[in-house]
Scaffold this motif. Structure first.
Motif, PDB file in Angstrom:
ATOM      1  N   ILE A  36       0.858  -1.190   0.000  1.00  0.00           N
ATOM      2  CA  ILE A  36       0.000   0.000   0.000  1.00  0.00           C
ATOM      3  C   ILE A  36       0.895   1.241   0.000  1.00  0.00           C
ATOM      4  N   PRO A  37       0.800   2.061  -1.059  1.00  0.00           N
ATOM      5  CA  PRO A  37       1.682   3.231  -1.155  1.00  0.00           C
ATOM      6  C   PRO A  37       1.555   4.139   0.062  1.00  0.00           C
ATOM      7  N   GLY A  38       2.688   4.695   0.456  1.00  0.00           N
ATOM      8  CA  GLY A  38       2.695   5.620   1.590  1.00  0.00           C
ATOM      9  C   GLY A  38       2.827   4.927   2.935  1.00  0.00           C
ATOM     10  N   THR A  39       2.922   3.587   2.926  1.00  0.00           N
ATOM     11  CA  THR A  39       3.104   2.876   4.196  1.00  0.00           C
ATOM     12  C   THR A  39       4.384   2.058   4.136  1.00  0.00           C
ATOM     13  N   TYR A  56     -20.486 -12.496  -9.379  1.00  0.00           N
ATOM     14  CA  TYR A  56     -21.121 -11.949  -8.172  1.00  0.00           C
ATOM     15  C   TYR A  56     -21.392 -10.453  -8.313  1.00  0.00           C
ATOM     16  N   GLY A  57     -20.919  -9.875  -9.426  1.00  0.00           N
ATOM     17  CA  GLY A  57     -21.013  -8.416  -9.552  1.00  0.00           C
ATOM     18  C   GLY A  57     -20.030  -7.704  -8.650  1.00  0.00           C
ATOM     19  N   ARG A  58     -19.044  -8.430  -8.164  1.00  0.00           N
ATOM     20  CA  ARG A  58     -18.021  -7.798  -7.313  1.00  0.00           C
ATOM     21  C   ARG A  58     -16.702  -7.848  -8.066  1.00  0.00           C
ATOM     22  N   THR A  59     -16.396  -6.762  -8.769  1.00  0.00           N
ATOM     23  CA  THR A  59     -15.238  -6.779  -9.669  1.00  0.00           C
ATOM     24  C   THR A  59     -14.203  -5.730  -9.315  1.00  0.00           C
ATOM     25  N   SER A  60     -14.459  -4.909  -8.296  1.00  0.00           N
ATOM     26  CA  SER A  60     -13.448  -3.898  -7.992  1.00  0.00           C
ATOM     27  C   SER A  60     -13.293  -3.628  -6.509  1.00  0.00           C
ATOM     28  N   LEU A  61     -12.056  -3.285  -6.196  1.00  0.00           N
ATOM     29  CA  LEU A  61     -11.650  -2.954  -4.826  1.00  0.00           C
ATOM     30  C   LEU A  61     -10.734  -1.752  -4.964  1.00  0.00           C
ATOM     31  N   THR A  62     -11.164  -0.604  -4.441  1.00  0.00           N
ATOM     32  CA  THR A  62     -10.419   0.638  -4.668  1.00  0.00           C
ATOM     33  C   THR A  62     -10.338   1.448  -3.382  1.00  0.00           C
ATOM     34  N   GLY A  63      -9.749   2.623  -3.503  1.00  0.00           N
ATOM     35  CA  GLY A  63      -9.676   3.530  -2.363  1.00  0.00           C
ATOM     36  C   GLY A  63     -11.037   4.071  -1.946  1.00  0.00           C
ATOM     37  N   ILE A 119      -4.399   2.034  -4.206  1.00  0.00           N
ATOM     38  CA  ILE A 119      -4.467   0.826  -5.047  1.00  0.00           C
ATOM     39  C   ILE A 119      -5.865   0.687  -5.638  1.00  0.00           C
ATOM     40  N   ARG A 120      -5.881   0.295  -6.894  1.00  0.00           N
ATOM     41  CA  ARG A 120      -7.147   0.091  -7.597  1.00  0.00           C
ATOM     42  C   ARG A 120      -7.119  -1.296  -8.254  1.00  0.00           C
ATOM     43  N   ILE A 121      -7.937  -2.211  -7.751  1.00  0.00           N
ATOM     44  CA  ILE A 121      -8.085  -3.539  -8.359  1.00  0.00           C
ATOM     45  C   ILE A 121      -9.411  -3.515  -9.108  1.00  0.00           C
ATOM     46  N   THR A 122      -9.373  -3.777 -10.412  1.00  0.00           N
ATOM     47  CA  THR A 122     -10.627  -3.728 -11.195  1.00  0.00           C
ATOM     48  C   THR A 122     -10.654  -4.885 -12.174  1.00  0.00           C
ATOM     49  N   ARG A 125      -7.104  -6.436 -12.930  1.00  0.00           N
ATOM     50  CA  ARG A 125      -6.226  -5.340 -13.344  1.00  0.00           C
ATOM     51  C   ARG A 125      -5.786  -4.560 -12.109  1.00  0.00           C
ATOM     52  N   LEU A 126      -4.480  -4.310 -12.056  1.00  0.00           N
ATOM     53  CA  LEU A 126      -3.937  -3.443 -11.001  1.00  0.00           C
ATOM     54  C   LEU A 126      -3.622  -2.076 -11.590  1.00  0.00           C
ATOM     55  N   SER A 127      -4.128  -1.022 -10.944  1.00  0.00           N
ATOM     56  CA  SER A 127      -3.725   0.331 -11.316  1.00  0.00           C
ATOM     57  C   SER A 127      -3.735   1.182 -10.046  1.00  0.00           C
TER      58      SER A 127
END
Ligand SMILES: [Ca+2]
Ligand SMILES: [Ca+2]
Ligand SMILES: [Ca+2]
Ligand SMILES: [Zn+2]
Length: 582
Positions: free
Chosen positions: A297-300, A375-382, A400-403, A415-417
């Motif tokens: 995680i950036p900044g840590t 499941y319609g669960r495709t992203s994990l973001t800030g 971090i953006r997981i999509t 995808r990681l961005s």
């Protein structure tokens, strides 16, 4: 009144007030009943005394390949085994591919670590030299058992990897039921002894369960593989849910193993990724590469997101296995060293080492944490709930953006961005736990909102339940405290869950905080009839001296909620005793 209290006091002393805890520096945390440990922990301001924090002895870890574990089964003239020995032995190993200790570790390690039982095999039930009622301590039991093993052709050197002449891991199973027989009978117990590790387990661990293989697997993970519990000893929150046998899921029958623990045991590589792009992630229960990713995680310095692909077969199919198929994300915090209490909330540290991000928001055992297109669960973001934000945000760091999480299957992609933190980002605890509140009262605690992004937070707050109120319903700022009040007069006895939602113009979606409160009668009013009187005292007296493993334990008498009914509860009881009653 005074006289009555004094006589109550004497009654309690006669019952046998015992010191909560006997300090023994050779004892491991697991050697102590969890209830007692918890009591000590709470009294010590949510810290464990130094002597309970031990360091694993790495040289007693099982090696890759074959390892011998020394196992003995014991009974007594007055406590006889109820299971035939073959039914216990097959919980250790069998040729039918059915659930066993050996089979579990074979699957979890993909054949890298094999547990066997030496040339003497597993024998018993051996008859102990004395009746059970003559034994006063577990040490005494173990000493006699060791002698029996030595006299029955067990060559201790066969079980010795570290070359100290003593078995690295001993498992002793004792006939009987740990609840009903009392005495020194252990339920489940792991100790890093001076010479080697020992696991003691009763044949019949609890009232209704015969010898449980999953408990044995859990204890071996402690005793041999040097892995730690992932549940919260203060029971304030569920950390990993049903996703790891060392977490609270083990209590419910979830017996799979996360990538975190397979990595700790040396069975899976953790690949660190930082480059934006599309990545493949393979079924954790295979030998394929790319099964677990670490995304710092950036900044840590010490926080990262762990991604794994769980499919319900192999050890993830044991008993309830893991809750479902798909990519599961965890927030890992290495700011706490991997040791005992790694995953326990303390007053000084509310963040645990391993926390499953519950993407389905189902709570509890996190049965819908897995992600996948289906499941319609495709992203994990800030900006998602839960999010990829750090526990300790640094102003202006990327997030971090997981999509684009794919359909569920043995090979998945994501995808990681990274996002530039141009907008405010909310960091807030998902759970606001009020603990016990008496029915006639209200209680107020602080909820802190922090910002990991840029600019000011502009949030609107809404309590979805009429018994929750807040000191304001909106704010504009960087770091804001909201005072939340629950009104127990509006609620029935028992546990209530409510929600506060929040939203703002710059957020992707609304977030929420779960509010938990347990409404109780006036403390000491055990039968909930509105008075603390003689009837309650009789009930209290029956439960006095019990801890949560004891059949006399009565939750209603555990007034300070430390899972032991002792003098501290009595003081609360006495304080609340109704002066108007005789
Ligand atoms: Ca040894
Ligand atoms: Ca009462
Ligand atoms: Ca208590
Ligand atoms: Zn444990």
């Amino acid at each position: 009144m005074r006289k009555l209290l004094i006589s109550m006091m004497i009654a309690t002393i006669v019952f046998g007030y015992q010191p909560i805890f006997s300090k023994n520096t050779n004892e491991s945390p697991q050697a102590t009943s969890l209830a007692k440990l918890r009591a000590e922990f709470i009294q010590n301001d949510y810290h464990l005394p130094e002597e309970y924090i031990y360091t694993p002895q790495q040289n007693r870890m099982p090696k890759k390949g074959k390892n011998n574990v020394m196992v003995g089964l014991f009974q007594f003239s007055d406590v006889k085994a109820t299971l035939i020995n073959a039914s216990v032995i097959e919980k250790f190993h069998n040729n039918r591919g059915e659930r066993s200790l050996s089979n579990y570790y074979d699957l979890a390690s993909n054949g890298e670590t094999i547990l066997e039982y030496g040339s003497a095999g597993i024998k018993g039930w051996f008859m102990m030299p004395k009746p059970y009622e003559k034994y006063e301590s577990l040490e005494e039991l173990i000493e006699d058992a060791n002698k029996i093993m030595a006299n029955n052709d067990y060559d201790f050197s066969e079980y010795d990897n570290d070359g100290n002449g003593w078995p690295d891991l001993i498992v002793y199973i004792w006939a009987g039921n740990s609840w009903s027989v009392g005495g020194p009978m252990p339920g489940d117990f792991t100790s890093p002894g001076e010479k080697g590790n020992i696991i003691c387990q009763a044949e019949d661990l609890r009232d209704d369960a015969s010898f449980a293989v999953t408990t044995l697997i859990h204890e071996v993970f402690h005793g041999y593989f040097k892995c730690f519990d992932l549940y919260d000893y203060s029971y304030r929150q569920k950390n990993v849910g049903g996703w790891d046998i060392m977490g609270e899921g083990g209590w419910e029958g979830y017996s799979g193993m996360s990538a975190f623990h397979r990595w700790k045991a040396g069975w899976v590589e953790m690949e660190t990724i930082t480059e934006p792009g599309v990545y493949e992630i393979n079924d954790l229960n295979t030998k394929n590469p790319n099964r677990a990713y670490k995304i710092p995680i950036p900044g840590t310095q010490d926080e990262w997101i762990l991604l794994e692909n769980r499919q319900r077969h192999g050890v993830d199919g044991y008993v309830l296995g893991c809750p479902g198929n798909g990519i599961v994300a965890y927030h890992i915090y290495d700011g706490r060293s991997y040791a005992h209490l790694f995953n326990t909330v303390t007053k000084s540290n509310p963040y645990v080492g391993v926390y499953t991000l519950d993407m389905g928001g189902s709570g509890g055992y996190k049965k819908e944490a897995m992600m996948g297109k289906n499941y319609g669960r495709t992203s994990l973001t800030g900006n998602s709930t839960p999010s990829t934000l750090p526990y300790f945000p640094t102003y202006g760091s990327k997030t971090i953006r997981i999509t684009e999480v794919s359909e569920v299957g043995p090979k998945m992609t994501f995808r990681l961005s990274y996002d530039e933190p141009l907008t405010p980002m909310v960091v807030v605890s998902e759970v606001l736990d009020f603990g016990k509140v008496e029915k006639s009262k209200t209680s107020t605690i602080k909820l802190n909102f922090r910002n990991a992004g840029k600019g000011k937070l502009r949030l609107m707050l809404k309590a979805l339940d009429s018994w929750i109120s807040m000191d304001r319903s909106s704010f504009i700022g960087i770091d804001e405290d909201i005072y939340v009040t629950v009104d127990a007069t509006k609620l029935d006895f028992g546990i209530h869950k409510g929600k506060i939602t929040y939203g703002g113009e710059n957020l992707d979606k609304n977030g929420y905080v779960n509010v938990i409160v347990k409404v109780t009668p006036k403390l000491g009013d055990m039968n909930a009839d509105g008075a603390v009187d003689q009837i309650d005292f009789d009930l209290f007296q029956k439960a006095y001296g019990a801890d949560s493993d004891d059949p006399h334990f009565d939750e209603r008498a555990d007034l300070n909620e430390d899972f032991v009914i002792d003098i501290n509860d009595f003081f609360i009881f006495a304080r609340n005793y109704d002066k108007n009653k005789k």
